[in-house]
Motif scaffolding. Structure first.
Motif, PDB file in Angstrom:
ATOM      1  N   ARG A 146       0.838  -1.193   0.000  1.00 23.97           N
ATOM      2  CA  ARG A 146       0.000   0.000   0.000  1.00 23.97           C
ATOM      3  C   ARG A 146       0.877   1.249   0.000  1.00 23.97           C
ATOM      4  NH1 ARG A 146      -2.554  -0.302   6.137  1.00 23.97           N
ATOM      5  NH2 ARG A 146      -1.079   1.096   7.173  1.00 23.97           N
ATOM      6  N   HIS A 161       0.457  -9.981 -10.324  1.00 23.78           N
ATOM      7  CA  HIS A 161      -0.870  -9.887  -9.737  1.00 23.78           C
ATOM      8  C   HIS A 161      -1.417 -11.287  -9.466  1.00 23.78           C
ATOM      9  CE1 HIS A 161      -0.157  -6.068 -11.774  1.00 23.78           C
ATOM     10  NE2 HIS A 161      -1.014  -5.533 -10.937  1.00 23.78           N
ATOM     11  N   ALA A 172     -13.616 -12.236  -5.738  1.00 20.61           N
ATOM     12  CA  ALA A 172     -12.644 -11.245  -6.189  1.00 20.61           C
ATOM     13  C   ALA A 172     -12.829 -10.992  -7.682  1.00 20.61           C
ATOM     14  CB  ALA A 172     -11.234 -11.734  -5.912  1.00 20.61           C
ATOM     15  N   GLY A 204      -5.242  -8.585  -7.228  1.00 23.58           N
ATOM     16  CA  GLY A 204      -4.429  -7.854  -6.271  1.00 23.58           C
ATOM     17  C   GLY A 204      -2.961  -7.989  -6.612  1.00 23.58           C
ATOM     18  N   ARG A 205      -2.156  -7.104  -6.038  1.00 28.11           N
ATOM     19  CA  ARG A 205      -0.717  -7.163  -6.286  1.00 28.11           C
ATOM     20  C   ARG A 205      -0.123  -8.386  -5.604  1.00 28.11           C
ATOM     21  NH1 ARG A 205       2.265  -1.811  -4.645  1.00 28.11           N
ATOM     22  NH2 ARG A 205       3.925  -2.632  -5.963  1.00 28.11           N
TER      23      ARG A 205
END
Length: 580
Positions: A49, A317, A413, A417-418
């Motif tokens: 983040r 990802h 999902a 996401g990373r």
């Protein structure tokens, strides 16, 4: 001081229950409150983040208790600073000023070495991987975070200068307690046995309710397990300690709950810390009263010349999708999904895993007894192929196995996401700029260890085969406890017995070959075995079980928390005299 310092935990990880500081403040009197928020997995979360780099909810935990902390003179030491301890320290000062409370706030820095990585490598520090010995230059990923593990002497210095709150970044978990004990008792940096004892005590209480019956394989015998409290370590001047808990709280402190935490996330009998190497195989546990376990006998030796640096980098990802299969032919249904996923991602650089979770019951009484979850996880350098995969899975309702469905009430999902990879580097301790920053801006440098020694884990030979005996086949967990955890890509598991009569049998049963039989997933891994006779435990490190770390592997149990419980469910032949 002559008496033991009472150190109480109120956080075991980033995300631990928010009201724990309220509970600790309402509990028995203590001298120091510690909050542990960081782990390899959570540092990866912070790295993913943008801002802020510290644990924001620590401020919410602290806010209601500022005046009472000042009145009591109770110190607070936390690693909630994450990648911005200076920022959190400033926020705590602002919070105290707003409340009209006088609290001195210091922070410890130097762990963040990201900006110095190129300079360090140019100076000859190769930041070699602790598991593979490969230099960082061979990784092929661009780091976004790099934090060296600091010891407890910065904490001790800050407390010695009168700090009421000490904010740290990536100090080791046990250093929160060891630094407080070193300050309280005025230890020297070469008091190896005392420091080792404090590190052991810190290791026991760093994970909060773990030492009080949380996540314990004997949980059915723990009173108040619905809401177990947090532990307290009473660390004496000689480094020995008594582990206890607040009398008002649920849970229990027993020899077995303490053993469970001692064996958690270790790599062998030598427990490495930037300040000391603690010899866990000399530690002895003794119940000295209700919810009071004495931890003594810890021996220490100089710390290693290097400290660990947790390096993180984005490598693409990932996404997870969950389906359900019911009734017959679950294995074939799973294989069909695997083939359909392979077709959907063919030629797009996607790595994926399809895992069926559970087993459908024979002649089930309810639909749910016949239902198995199928987990699809996929990773890719870019997010677009993963978005196409999710859309493709949504297009299989009429063309896949019979009974194909997803839980429509559970949010799937949709956005990848990373994916963050972890590199456990080694760096000379002398290259780490360990400093304390007081509230008036004064900086106090913390010297590296005056003496170091290369750590060597002892080698324990494989046990002799078990003698012939009358046995009963049953789950290992009916006679033994277990606790497992992670260190980067390695999973560890400690298995022990409470009954002294069962120890000779357990140590001879649990050879490396038997471990591989019990856990086929480890069949081709490098497995390291050690014995802890004083704890009646056999300990294994399963190297590479977790890939390169919990933040980037594809396992359903990414950080190995349930490996011990899986092994306890496996059936072994137990001598009948141990089953009574």
């Amino acid at each position: 001081m002559a008496r033991a310092v009472r150190v109480a935990g109120f956080s075991g990880y980033l995300g631990d229950r928010r009201g724990a500081l309220d509970e600790a403040m309402a509990g028995d009197p203590v001298d120091v409150l510690i909050g542990d928020y960081l782990a390899e997995f959570t540092m990866a979360m912070l790295a993913a983040r943008s801002s802020p780099g510290y644990v924001t909810y620590f401020l919410d935990q602290l806010r209601p208790h500022l005046a009472e902390l000042a009145e009591r003179g109770c110190r607070v030491v936390v690693n909630a600073g994450g990648s911005d301890p200076a920022g959190l320290a400033a926020a705590v000062r602002a919070l105290a000023a707003e409340a009209g409370v006088r609290l001195r706030v210091a922070h410890v820095e130097g762990d963040d070495v990201l900006s110095a990585v190129d300079e360090l490598r140019a100076a000859g520090h190769e930041l070699r991987n602790a598991d593979t010995a490969a230099p960082l230059s061979e990784w092929g990923a661009e780091p976004v975070a790099a934090h060296a593990y600091l010891g407890g002497w910065g904490i001790a210095a800050a407390l010695g200068e009168g700090a009421d709150v000490v904010v740290c970044g990536r100090v080791t978990d046990a250093s929160l307690t060891a630094g407080a004990a070193a300050w309280w008792h005025g230890w020297r940096s070469t008091d190896w046995d005392r420091l080792a004892g404090a590190v052991v005590a810190g290791h026991v209480i760093e994970c909060g309710p773990h030492a009080v019956g949380g996540n314990f394989s004997g949980f059915t015998g723990i009173p108040g397990v619905v809401h177990p409290g947090f532990p307290v370590a009473e660390v004496a001047a000689d480094g020995s300690a008594v582990i206890t808990k607040h009398a008002r709280d649920g849970g229990a402190v027993t020899v077995d709950t303490v053993t469970a935490q001692l064996l958690y996330e270790i790599q062998g009998p030598r427990y490495l810390n930037p300040d000391v190497t603690a010899h866990l195989d000399t530690v002895r546990l003794r119940e000295v009263g209700p919810n009071r376990v004495e931890v003594s006998g810890a021996e220490g030796s100089p710390p290693p010349p290097t400290t660990k640096v947790a390096v993180f980098a984005p490598i693409g990802h990932q996404i997870v999708h969950t389906l359900h299969a019911t009734g017959l032919d679950v294995a074939d249904k799973t294989e069909l999904i695997r083939a359909q996923v392979a077709e959907l991602v063919a030629g797009q650089g996607v790595e994926f895993d399809v895992t069926a979770l559970g087993t459908a019951a024979e002649d089930p009484e309810t639909q749910w007894e016949a239902t198995v979850q199928i987990r699809v996880m996929a990773t890719a350098p870019e997010p677009e192929p993963l978005r196409r995969l999710v859309a493709g899975l949504g297009g299989l309702y009429l063309s896949s196995f019979p009974g194909f469905y997803a839980d429509s009430a559970a949010r799937q999902a949709a956005t990848p996401g990373r994916r963050i990879a972890y590199w456990p580097a080694l760096l000379s301790a002398e290259a780490v700029p360990h400093e304390v920053v007081l509230d008036d801006g004064v900086r106090i440098p913390v010297a590296p260890p005056v003496e170091t020694a290369e750590p060597v884990q002892p080698v324990h030979p494989e046990p002799e085969p078990l003698p012939s005996a009358r046995t009963r086949r049953m789950p290992l967990g009916r006679v033994a406890h277990a606790r497992s955890g992670d260190k980067g890509g390695n999973s560890n598991v400690g298995i022990w017995v409470a009954d002294p009569d069962a120890w000779p049998w357990l140590r001879r049963l649990l050879s490396t070959d038997e471990l591989r039989r019990l856990m086929p997933e480890a069949k081709h891994l490098d497995v390291v075995r050690h014995e802890f006779p004083h704890l009646r435990a056999v300990h294994f490190v399963l190297r590479g079980l977790l890939g390169t770390g919990g933040s980037s592997n594809l396992r359903v149990d990414p950080i190995g928390k349930a490996v011990g419980e899986f092994l306890r469910a496996r059936h072994v032949d137990v001598p009948v005299e141990l089953t009574r």
